[in-house]
Design a protein around this motif. Structure first.
Motif, PDB file in Angstrom:
ATOM      1  N   GLN A 116      29.656  52.922  29.077  1.00 34.96           N
ATOM      2  CA  GLN A 116      29.410  52.001  30.186  1.00 34.96           C
ATOM      3  C   GLN A 116      30.694  51.771  30.969  1.00 34.96           C
ATOM      4  O   GLN A 116      31.776  51.636  30.397  1.00 34.96           O
ATOM      5  CB  GLN A 116      28.885  50.659  29.653  1.00 34.96           C
ATOM      6  CG  GLN A 116      28.308  49.758  30.732  1.00 34.96           C
ATOM      7  CD  GLN A 116      27.624  48.548  30.106  1.00 34.96           C
ATOM      8  OE1 GLN A 116      28.023  48.076  29.057  1.00 34.96           O
ATOM      9  NE2 GLN A 116      26.582  48.065  30.769  1.00 34.96           N
ATOM     10  N   LYS A 117      30.579  51.741  32.268  1.00 41.58           N
ATOM     11  CA  LYS A 117      31.744  51.481  33.113  1.00 41.58           C
ATOM     12  C   LYS A 117      32.244  50.054  32.899  1.00 41.58           C
ATOM     13  O   LYS A 117      31.459  49.129  32.669  1.00 41.58           O
ATOM     14  CB  LYS A 117      31.379  51.652  34.593  1.00 41.58           C
ATOM     15  CG  LYS A 117      31.116  53.075  35.015  1.00 41.58           C
ATOM     16  CD  LYS A 117      30.763  53.112  36.500  1.00 41.58           C
ATOM     17  CE  LYS A 117      30.467  54.534  36.973  1.00 41.58           C
ATOM     18  NZ  LYS A 117      30.059  54.552  38.408  1.00 41.58           N
ATOM     19  N   THR A 118      33.561  49.867  32.994  1.00 42.09           N
ATOM     20  CA  THR A 118      34.158  48.531  32.949  1.00 42.09           C
ATOM     21  C   THR A 118      35.073  48.363  34.160  1.00 42.09           C
ATOM     22  O   THR A 118      35.579  49.348  34.707  1.00 42.09           O
ATOM     23  CB  THR A 118      34.965  48.309  31.660  1.00 42.09           C
ATOM     24  OG1 THR A 118      35.989  49.288  31.575  1.00 42.09           O
ATOM     25  CG2 THR A 118      34.062  48.361  30.444  1.00 42.09           C
ATOM     26  N   PHE A 119      35.265  47.104  34.534  1.00 39.02           N
ATOM     27  CA  PHE A 119      36.062  46.817  35.723  1.00 39.02           C
ATOM     28  C   PHE A 119      37.068  45.711  35.420  1.00 39.02           C
ATOM     29  O   PHE A 119      36.848  44.855  34.559  1.00 39.02           O
ATOM     30  CB  PHE A 119      35.155  46.401  36.885  1.00 39.02           C
ATOM     31  CG  PHE A 119      34.108  47.425  37.207  1.00 39.02           C
ATOM     32  CD1 PHE A 119      34.414  48.537  37.963  1.00 39.02           C
ATOM     33  CD2 PHE A 119      32.805  47.289  36.726  1.00 39.02           C
ATOM     34  CE1 PHE A 119      33.452  49.495  38.246  1.00 39.02           C
ATOM     35  CE2 PHE A 119      31.836  48.233  36.999  1.00 39.02           C
ATOM     36  CZ  PHE A 119      32.164  49.348  37.759  1.00 39.02           C
ATOM     37  N   SER A 120      38.151  45.754  36.156  1.00 40.36           N
ATOM     38  CA  SER A 120      39.194  44.739  36.007  1.00 40.36           C
ATOM     39  C   SER A 120      38.935  43.605  36.997  1.00 40.36           C
ATOM     40  O   SER A 120      38.798  43.845  38.202  1.00 40.36           O
ATOM     41  CB  SER A 120      40.573  45.351  36.267  1.00 40.36           C
ATOM     42  OG  SER A 120      41.573  44.354  36.226  1.00 40.36           O
ATOM     43  N   VAL A 121      38.873  42.408  36.463  1.00 45.88           N
ATOM     44  CA  VAL A 121      38.670  41.223  37.302  1.00 45.88           C
ATOM     45  C   VAL A 121      39.886  40.316  37.123  1.00 45.88           C
ATOM     46  O   VAL A 121      40.195  39.883  36.008  1.00 45.88           O
ATOM     47  CB  VAL A 121      37.385  40.462  36.930  1.00 45.88           C
ATOM     48  CG1 VAL A 121      37.236  39.211  37.790  1.00 45.88           C
ATOM     49  CG2 VAL A 121      36.175  41.375  37.101  1.00 45.88           C
ATOM     50  N   THR A 122      40.563  40.036  38.235  1.00 38.78           N
ATOM     51  CA  THR A 122      41.779  39.219  38.207  1.00 38.78           C
ATOM     52  C   THR A 122      41.545  37.934  38.990  1.00 38.78           C
ATOM     53  O   THR A 122      41.103  37.968  40.144  1.00 38.78           O
ATOM     54  CB  THR A 122      42.966  39.977  38.824  1.00 38.78           C
ATOM     55  OG1 THR A 122      43.150  41.206  38.121  1.00 38.78           O
ATOM     56  CG2 THR A 122      44.242  39.149  38.754  1.00 38.78           C
ATOM     57  N   PHE A 123      41.834  36.823  38.363  1.00 35.88           N
ATOM     58  CA  PHE A 123      41.731  35.513  39.021  1.00 35.88           C
ATOM     59  C   PHE A 123      43.135  35.061  39.423  1.00 35.88           C
ATOM     60  O   PHE A 123      44.052  35.032  38.586  1.00 35.88           O
ATOM     61  CB  PHE A 123      41.100  34.475  38.088  1.00 35.88           C
ATOM     62  CG  PHE A 123      39.632  34.672  37.860  1.00 35.88           C
ATOM     63  CD1 PHE A 123      38.694  33.997  38.648  1.00 35.88           C
ATOM     64  CD2 PHE A 123      39.171  35.523  36.869  1.00 35.88           C
ATOM     65  CE1 PHE A 123      37.340  34.179  38.437  1.00 35.88           C
ATOM     66  CE2 PHE A 123      37.810  35.709  36.651  1.00 35.88           C
ATOM     67  CZ  PHE A 123      36.885  35.040  37.443  1.00 35.88           C
ATOM     68  N   SER A 177      44.176  34.630  35.124  1.00 38.53           N
ATOM     69  CA  SER A 177      43.281  35.279  34.163  1.00 38.53           C
ATOM     70  C   SER A 177      43.037  36.716  34.603  1.00 38.53           C
ATOM     71  O   SER A 177      42.833  36.984  35.782  1.00 38.53           O
ATOM     72  CB  SER A 177      41.948  34.524  34.070  1.00 38.53           C
ATOM     73  OG  SER A 177      41.038  35.208  33.223  1.00 38.53           O
ATOM     74  N   ARG A 178      43.077  37.645  33.614  1.00 43.25           N
ATOM     75  CA  ARG A 178      42.732  39.048  33.893  1.00 43.25           C
ATOM     76  C   ARG A 178      41.739  39.485  32.824  1.00 43.25           C
ATOM     77  O   ARG A 178      42.007  39.351  31.630  1.00 43.25           O
ATOM     78  CB  ARG A 178      43.978  39.929  33.884  1.00 43.25           C
ATOM     79  CG  ARG A 178      43.660  41.396  34.205  1.00 43.25           C
ATOM     80  CD  ARG A 178      44.913  42.246  34.348  1.00 43.25           C
ATOM     81  NE  ARG A 178      45.596  42.006  35.609  1.00 43.25           N
ATOM     82  CZ  ARG A 178      46.781  41.451  35.749  1.00 43.25           C
ATOM     83  NH1 ARG A 178      47.430  41.022  34.664  1.00 43.25           N
ATOM     84  NH2 ARG A 178      47.341  41.287  36.923  1.00 43.25           N
ATOM     85  N   GLN A 179      40.571  40.003  33.260  1.00 46.10           N
ATOM     86  CA  GLN A 179      39.485  40.308  32.335  1.00 46.10           C
ATOM     87  C   GLN A 179      38.962  41.725  32.571  1.00 46.10           C
ATOM     88  O   GLN A 179      39.040  42.254  33.684  1.00 46.10           O
ATOM     89  CB  GLN A 179      38.330  39.320  32.531  1.00 46.10           C
ATOM     90  CG  GLN A 179      38.727  37.859  32.408  1.00 46.10           C
ATOM     91  CD  GLN A 179      37.600  36.922  32.813  1.00 46.10           C
ATOM     92  OE1 GLN A 179      36.424  37.312  32.816  1.00 46.10           O
ATOM     93  NE2 GLN A 179      37.941  35.686  33.153  1.00 46.10           N
ATOM     94  N   THR A 180      38.433  42.318  31.484  1.00 46.67           N
ATOM     95  CA  THR A 180      37.712  43.589  31.584  1.00 46.67           C
ATOM     96  C   THR A 180      36.230  43.280  31.443  1.00 46.67           C
ATOM     97  O   THR A 180      35.796  42.727  30.420  1.00 46.67           O
ATOM     98  CB  THR A 180      38.155  44.562  30.485  1.00 46.67           C
ATOM     99  OG1 THR A 180      39.555  44.836  30.650  1.00 46.67           O
ATOM    100  CG2 THR A 180      37.368  45.855  30.572  1.00 46.67           C
ATOM    101  N   VAL A 181      35.450  43.622  32.464  1.00 50.32           N
ATOM    102  CA  VAL A 181      34.043  43.219  32.531  1.00 50.32           C
ATOM    103  C   VAL A 181      33.165  44.457  32.653  1.00 50.32           C
ATOM    104  O   VAL A 181      33.447  45.370  33.440  1.00 50.32           O
ATOM    105  CB  VAL A 181      33.804  42.273  33.726  1.00 50.32           C
ATOM    106  CG1 VAL A 181      32.354  41.808  33.768  1.00 50.32           C
ATOM    107  CG2 VAL A 181      34.742  41.073  33.662  1.00 50.32           C
TER     108      VAL A 181
END
Length: 332
Positions: free
Chosen positions: A105-112, A120-124
Protein backbone atom coordinates in the motif's frame (compact mmCIF):
# COMPACT_ATOMS: atom_id res chain seq x y z
CA UNK A 1 -17.38 -58.53 -29.13
CA UNK A 2 -17.46 -54.95 -27.75
CA UNK A 3 -15.56 -52.34 -29.71
CA UNK A 4 -12.90 -50.06 -28.14
CA UNK A 5 -14.70 -47.11 -26.65
CA UNK A 6 -13.51 -43.65 -27.68
CA UNK A 7 -12.92 -41.08 -24.99
CA UNK A 8 -15.65 -38.55 -24.42
CA UNK A 9 -14.53 -35.24 -23.01
CA UNK A 10 -15.99 -34.66 -19.62
CA UNK A 11 -17.41 -38.11 -19.27
CA UNK A 12 -16.39 -41.56 -18.02
CA UNK A 13 -17.43 -44.73 -19.88
CA UNK A 14 -19.44 -46.94 -17.53
CA UNK A 15 -20.52 -49.80 -19.80
CA UNK A 16 -23.23 -50.73 -22.29
CA UNK A 17 -26.93 -50.33 -22.06
CA UNK A 18 -27.62 -54.08 -22.62
CA UNK A 19 -25.93 -57.41 -22.69
CA UNK A 20 -24.69 -58.68 -26.02
CA UNK A 21 -23.96 -62.30 -25.12
CA UNK A 22 -26.01 -65.13 -26.65
CA UNK A 23 -27.29 -62.84 -29.38
CA UNK A 24 -30.47 -64.27 -31.02
CA UNK A 25 -31.53 -61.30 -33.00
CA UNK A 26 -30.30 -58.01 -34.46
CA UNK A 27 -29.13 -55.91 -31.59
CA UNK A 28 -28.11 -52.23 -31.03
CA UNK A 29 -25.95 -51.69 -28.00
CA UNK A 30 -25.25 -48.11 -26.78
CA UNK A 31 -22.32 -46.99 -24.70
CA UNK A 32 -23.16 -45.52 -21.30
CA UNK A 33 -21.29 -42.59 -19.69
CA UNK A 34 -21.44 -40.61 -16.44
CA UNK A 35 -20.38 -36.95 -16.46
CA UNK A 36 -17.25 -36.17 -14.60
CA UNK A 37 -17.47 -33.91 -11.50
CA UNK A 38 -16.89 -30.27 -12.38
CA UNK A 39 -13.93 -28.48 -10.84
CA UNK A 40 -14.76 -25.87 -8.08
CA UNK A 41 -14.25 -22.20 -8.96
CA UNK A 42 -15.65 -20.75 -5.70
CA UNK A 43 -12.33 -19.82 -4.10
CA UNK A 44 -10.97 -18.52 -7.38
CA UNK A 45 -14.05 -16.39 -8.04
CA UNK A 46 -13.90 -14.96 -4.52
CA UNK A 47 -10.25 -14.06 -5.01
CA UNK A 48 -10.99 -12.49 -8.40
CA UNK A 49 -13.86 -10.41 -6.93
CA UNK A 50 -11.64 -9.18 -4.11
CA UNK A 51 -8.81 -8.28 -6.47
CA UNK A 52 -11.13 -6.44 -8.84
CA UNK A 53 -12.46 -4.29 -5.96
CA UNK A 54 -8.98 -3.05 -5.13
CA UNK A 55 -7.90 0.48 -6.22
CA UNK A 56 -4.72 0.68 -8.28
CA UNK A 57 -4.02 4.22 -6.96
CA UNK A 58 -3.72 2.79 -3.46
CA UNK A 59 -0.72 0.58 -4.15
CA UNK A 60 2.84 0.80 -5.41
CA UNK A 61 3.41 0.26 -9.11
CA UNK A 62 5.57 -2.86 -8.78
CA UNK A 63 3.28 -4.72 -6.41
CA UNK A 64 0.22 -3.73 -8.39
CA UNK A 65 1.77 -5.07 -11.61
CA UNK A 66 2.31 -8.45 -9.95
CA UNK A 67 -1.28 -8.45 -8.70
CA UNK A 68 -2.63 -7.47 -12.10
CA UNK A 69 -0.76 -10.31 -13.80
CA UNK A 70 -2.08 -12.86 -11.31
CA UNK A 71 -5.61 -11.50 -11.73
CA UNK A 72 -5.48 -11.70 -15.51
CA UNK A 73 -4.20 -15.28 -15.33
CA UNK A 74 -6.96 -16.22 -12.92
CA UNK A 75 -9.63 -14.71 -15.17
CA UNK A 76 -8.17 -16.61 -18.16
CA UNK A 77 -8.57 -20.05 -16.51
CA UNK A 78 -10.76 -22.44 -18.56
CA UNK A 79 -14.24 -22.42 -17.01
CA UNK A 80 -15.00 -25.97 -18.11
CA UNK A 81 -12.42 -27.87 -16.15
CA UNK A 82 -13.24 -30.97 -14.14
CA UNK A 83 -12.07 -32.02 -10.76
CA UNK A 84 -9.21 -33.91 -12.27
CA UNK A 85 -7.85 -30.49 -13.22
CA UNK A 86 -8.73 -28.80 -9.90
CA UNK A 87 -5.06 -28.23 -9.24
CA UNK A 88 -4.91 -25.80 -12.16
CA UNK A 89 -7.65 -23.66 -10.56
CA UNK A 90 -6.24 -23.99 -7.09
CA UNK A 91 -2.82 -22.92 -8.26
CA UNK A 92 -4.22 -19.82 -9.98
CA UNK A 93 -6.19 -19.05 -6.83
CA UNK A 94 -3.13 -19.37 -4.63
CA UNK A 95 -1.03 -17.15 -6.89
CA UNK A 96 -3.72 -14.42 -6.90
CA UNK A 97 -4.27 -14.59 -3.16
CA UNK A 98 -0.54 -14.36 -2.56
CA UNK A 99 -0.29 -11.36 -4.87
CA UNK A 100 -3.08 -9.62 -2.93
CA UNK A 101 -1.39 -10.45 0.35
CA UNK A 102 1.91 -9.00 -0.78
CA UNK A 103 0.62 -5.92 -2.53
CA UNK A 104 2.27 -2.85 -1.01
CA UNK A 105 0.00 0.00 0.00
CA UNK A 106 1.22 3.48 -0.81
CA UNK A 107 2.16 5.76 2.11
CA UNK A 108 2.53 9.51 2.21
CA UNK A 109 4.37 12.01 4.35
CA UNK A 110 2.16 14.48 6.19
CA UNK A 111 3.88 17.42 7.90
CA UNK A 112 2.12 19.79 10.27
CA UNK A 113 3.63 23.28 10.54
CA UNK A 114 3.01 26.07 13.07
CA UNK A 115 4.93 29.28 13.60
CA UNK A 116 7.22 28.24 10.72
CA UNK A 117 8.25 25.12 12.63
CA UNK A 118 7.45 21.43 12.17
CA UNK A 119 5.31 20.22 15.07
CA UNK A 120 4.42 16.77 13.68
CA UNK A 121 5.57 14.54 10.80
CA UNK A 122 3.56 11.39 10.02
CA UNK A 123 3.52 8.51 7.53
CA UNK A 124 -0.07 7.91 6.44
CA UNK A 125 -1.49 5.11 4.30
CA UNK A 126 -3.43 5.87 1.16
CA UNK A 127 -6.88 7.41 1.83
CA UNK A 128 -6.33 7.25 5.60
CA UNK A 129 -6.56 10.25 7.93
CA UNK A 130 -3.56 11.90 9.52
CA UNK A 131 -3.60 12.29 13.28
CA UNK A 132 -4.32 15.81 14.49
CA UNK A 133 -1.41 17.09 16.58
CA UNK A 134 -1.77 19.05 19.81
CA UNK A 135 -3.33 22.45 19.18
CA UNK A 136 -0.52 24.96 18.55
CA UNK A 137 -0.28 28.38 20.16
CA UNK A 138 1.05 31.75 19.04
CA UNK A 139 1.55 34.77 21.26
CA UNK A 140 -1.13 37.38 20.67
CA UNK A 141 -3.09 35.13 18.30
CA UNK A 142 -5.92 32.61 18.40
CA UNK A 143 -5.63 29.24 16.62
CA UNK A 144 -8.59 28.76 14.25
CA UNK A 145 -7.69 25.57 12.37
CA UNK A 146 -5.55 24.05 9.60
CA UNK A 147 -5.26 25.20 6.00
CA UNK A 148 -5.94 21.76 4.40
CA UNK A 149 -8.19 18.72 4.87
CA UNK A 150 -6.22 15.65 5.95
CA UNK A 151 -9.09 13.20 6.49
CA UNK A 152 -8.21 11.19 3.34
CA UNK A 153 -4.56 11.51 2.39
CA UNK A 154 -3.66 10.66 -1.22
CA UNK A 155 -0.39 12.56 -1.61
CA UNK A 156 2.42 14.09 0.41
CA UNK A 157 1.08 17.08 2.32
CA UNK A 158 2.29 20.05 4.30
CA UNK A 159 -0.46 21.38 6.54
CA UNK A 160 -0.09 24.79 8.14
CA UNK A 161 -1.79 26.16 11.24
CA UNK A 162 -4.04 29.18 10.77
CA UNK A 163 -3.99 31.91 13.41
CA UNK A 164 -6.03 35.08 13.76
CA UNK A 165 -4.43 38.05 15.46
CA UNK A 166 -6.07 39.10 18.73
CA UNK A 167 -7.65 42.54 18.97
CA UNK A 168 -8.10 44.62 22.10
CA UNK A 169 -10.34 47.54 23.05
CA UNK A 170 -8.65 50.79 24.03
CA UNK A 171 -10.86 53.47 25.60
CA UNK A 172 -9.78 57.07 26.09
CA UNK A 173 -11.70 58.67 28.97
CA UNK A 174 -11.86 62.25 30.22
CA UNK A 175 -11.40 63.22 33.88
CA UNK A 176 -15.15 62.75 34.52
CA UNK A 177 -15.30 59.30 32.92
CA UNK A 178 -16.85 60.46 29.67
CA UNK A 179 -15.73 58.53 26.60
CA UNK A 180 -13.46 60.51 24.30
CA UNK A 181 -12.68 57.64 21.90
CA UNK A 182 -12.90 53.84 21.61
CA UNK A 183 -10.56 51.96 19.29
CA UNK A 184 -9.97 48.29 18.38
CA UNK A 185 -6.22 47.61 18.22
CA UNK A 186 -4.38 44.52 16.95
CA UNK A 187 -1.99 42.72 19.28
CA UNK A 188 1.28 44.61 19.87
CA UNK A 189 0.12 47.60 17.82
CA UNK A 190 -0.37 51.13 19.15
CA UNK A 191 -3.61 52.99 19.72
CA UNK A 192 -4.13 56.50 18.35
CA UNK A 193 -5.08 59.26 20.76
CA UNK A 194 -8.17 61.40 20.00
CA UNK A 195 -7.57 64.05 17.35
CA UNK A 196 -9.11 66.75 19.57
CA UNK A 197 -7.20 67.24 22.78
CA UNK A 198 -9.53 67.25 25.80
CA UNK A 199 -10.18 70.46 27.73
CA UNK A 200 -11.22 71.25 31.29
CA UNK A 201 -12.10 74.64 32.74
CA UNK A 202 -9.34 75.85 35.05
CA UNK A 203 -6.93 73.11 34.05
CA UNK A 204 -4.25 72.43 31.48
CA UNK A 205 -4.21 69.05 29.68
CA UNK A 206 -0.81 67.44 30.32
CA UNK A 207 -1.19 64.03 28.67
CA UNK A 208 -2.48 60.52 29.47
CA UNK A 209 -2.13 58.38 32.58
CA UNK A 210 -0.51 55.45 30.77
CA UNK A 211 1.18 54.53 27.50
CA UNK A 212 -0.93 53.04 24.72
CA UNK A 213 1.81 51.52 22.58
CA UNK A 214 2.30 47.77 21.98
CA UNK A 215 -1.21 46.90 23.16
CA UNK A 216 -1.55 43.36 24.59
CA UNK A 217 -4.77 43.67 26.60
CA UNK A 218 -7.92 45.76 26.88
CA UNK A 219 -6.92 49.19 28.15
CA UNK A 220 -8.52 52.31 29.67
CA UNK A 221 -6.49 55.50 29.22
CA UNK A 222 -7.51 58.60 31.19
CA UNK A 223 -6.71 62.25 30.49
CA UNK A 224 -4.40 63.96 33.00
CA UNK A 225 -4.67 67.65 33.91
CA UNK A 226 -2.79 70.17 36.07
CA UNK A 227 -4.72 73.01 37.67
CA UNK A 228 -3.99 76.45 36.27
CA UNK A 229 -2.38 79.11 38.56
CA UNK A 230 -4.94 81.40 40.19
CA UNK A 231 -4.91 85.10 39.45
CA UNK A 232 -3.49 87.35 42.23
CA UNK A 233 -5.98 89.64 44.02
CA UNK A 234 -3.52 91.03 46.60
CA UNK A 235 -3.09 94.49 45.05
CA UNK A 236 -6.77 94.77 44.22
CA UNK A 237 -7.78 93.84 47.76
CA UNK A 238 -5.41 96.43 49.18
CA UNK A 239 -6.81 99.11 46.91
CA UNK A 240 -10.38 98.14 47.83
CA UNK A 241 -9.50 98.31 51.53
CA UNK A 242 -7.99 101.77 51.01
CA UNK A 243 -11.09 102.99 49.18
CA UNK A 244 -13.45 101.64 51.82
CA UNK A 245 -11.48 103.53 54.54
CA UNK A 246 -12.14 106.88 52.91
CA UNK A 247 -14.79 109.30 54.31
CA UNK A 248 -17.36 110.48 51.81
CA UNK A 249 -17.75 113.83 53.60
CA UNK A 250 -14.16 114.71 52.83
CA UNK A 251 -14.58 114.76 49.06
CA UNK A 252 -16.53 116.46 46.37
CA UNK A 253 -19.64 114.55 45.31
CA UNK A 254 -18.67 114.19 41.65
CA UNK A 255 -15.31 112.61 42.28
CA UNK A 256 -16.67 110.52 45.13
CA UNK A 257 -19.42 109.10 42.93
CA UNK A 258 -16.86 108.21 40.25
CA UNK A 259 -14.66 106.51 42.84
CA UNK A 260 -17.59 104.62 44.31
CA UNK A 261 -18.53 103.29 40.87
CA UNK A 262 -15.02 101.91 40.35
CA UNK A 263 -15.07 100.45 43.86
CA UNK A 264 -18.24 98.53 43.12
CA UNK A 265 -16.77 97.29 39.83
CA UNK A 266 -13.61 96.15 41.60
CA UNK A 267 -15.58 94.27 44.27
CA UNK A 268 -17.68 92.53 41.60
CA UNK A 269 -14.63 91.02 39.82
CA UNK A 270 -14.88 87.19 39.51
CA UNK A 271 -12.85 85.70 42.34
CA UNK A 272 -12.12 82.46 40.44
CA UNK A 273 -10.00 83.88 37.64
CA UNK A 274 -6.73 82.27 36.61
CA UNK A 275 -3.35 83.77 35.84
CA UNK A 276 -4.21 83.96 32.17
CA UNK A 277 -6.91 86.50 33.15
CA UNK A 278 -4.65 88.51 35.49
CA UNK A 279 -5.05 91.52 33.22
CA UNK A 280 -8.74 91.76 34.18
CA UNK A 281 -7.84 91.98 37.88
CA UNK A 282 -5.04 94.43 37.18
CA UNK A 283 -7.31 96.64 35.08
CA UNK A 284 -9.90 96.78 37.87
CA UNK A 285 -7.18 97.66 40.38
CA UNK A 286 -5.75 100.39 38.14
CA UNK A 287 -9.19 101.88 37.47
CA UNK A 288 -10.00 102.00 41.19
CA UNK A 289 -6.58 103.48 42.04
CA UNK A 290 -7.05 106.16 39.40
CA UNK A 291 -10.51 106.96 40.80
CA UNK A 292 -9.02 107.27 44.31
CA UNK A 293 -6.27 109.51 43.01
CA UNK A 294 -8.91 111.60 41.28
CA UNK A 295 -10.86 112.37 44.48
CA UNK A 296 -11.02 116.09 45.30
CA UNK A 297 -11.06 117.18 48.93
CA UNK A 298 -13.63 119.74 50.02
CA UNK A 299 -12.33 123.30 50.98
CA UNK A 300 -13.01 123.36 54.76
CA UNK A 301 -12.82 127.20 55.17
CA UNK A 302 -15.34 127.77 52.45
CA UNK A 303 -17.46 125.16 54.06
CA UNK A 304 -17.41 126.89 57.45
CA UNK A 305 -18.36 130.25 55.87
CA UNK A 306 -21.17 128.58 54.00
CA UNK A 307 -22.42 126.98 57.20
CA UNK A 308 -22.28 130.33 59.10
CA UNK A 309 -24.10 132.13 56.33
CA UNK A 310 -26.74 129.47 56.34
CA UNK A 311 -27.13 129.75 60.11
CA UNK A 312 -27.41 133.61 59.93
CA UNK A 313 -29.98 133.36 57.22
CA UNK A 314 -31.90 130.89 59.30
CA UNK A 315 -31.82 133.21 62.37
CA UNK A 316 -33.07 136.17 60.37
CA UNK A 317 -35.81 134.09 58.94
CA UNK A 318 -36.87 132.93 62.37
CA UNK A 319 -36.90 136.56 63.73
CA UNK A 320 -39.00 137.84 60.85
CA UNK A 321 -41.45 135.05 61.40
CA UNK A 322 -41.70 136.01 65.12
CA UNK A 323 -42.43 139.64 64.31
CA UNK A 324 -45.11 138.70 61.90
CA UNK A 325 -46.73 136.47 64.52
CA UNK A 326 -46.77 139.40 67.08
CA UNK A 327 -48.91 141.59 64.78
CA UNK A 328 -51.85 139.37 65.37
CA UNK A 329 -53.78 139.03 68.69
CA UNK A 330 -53.52 135.76 70.42
CA UNK A 331 -56.71 133.78 70.63
CA UNK A 332 -57.86 132.86 74.17
Amino acid sequence: TAPQVQNRTGFIFTGWDKAFTNVTETLTVTALYTEKTKASYVALDNAITTAQSMNEDEFTTASWTTLKTALNNAIAIDRNLYEENQSVIDNATAVLQNAMKNVVQKTFSVTFMANEKTISRQTVKYAQAATTPQEPTKLGHTFVGWDSDYSSVTSDMTITAIFEINTYTVMFLDYDGSNLKTEEVDYNQSATEPEQKPTRVGYNFTGWDKTFKNIREDLIVTAVYSEKAKASYIMLDRTITSAEALNESDYEDTTWTAMLTKLLEAKSIDRNLYSEDQSIVNQANNSLQQAINGLKLLNKSNLVIAINNAQNALSKAEGKIGDEIGQFPQSS
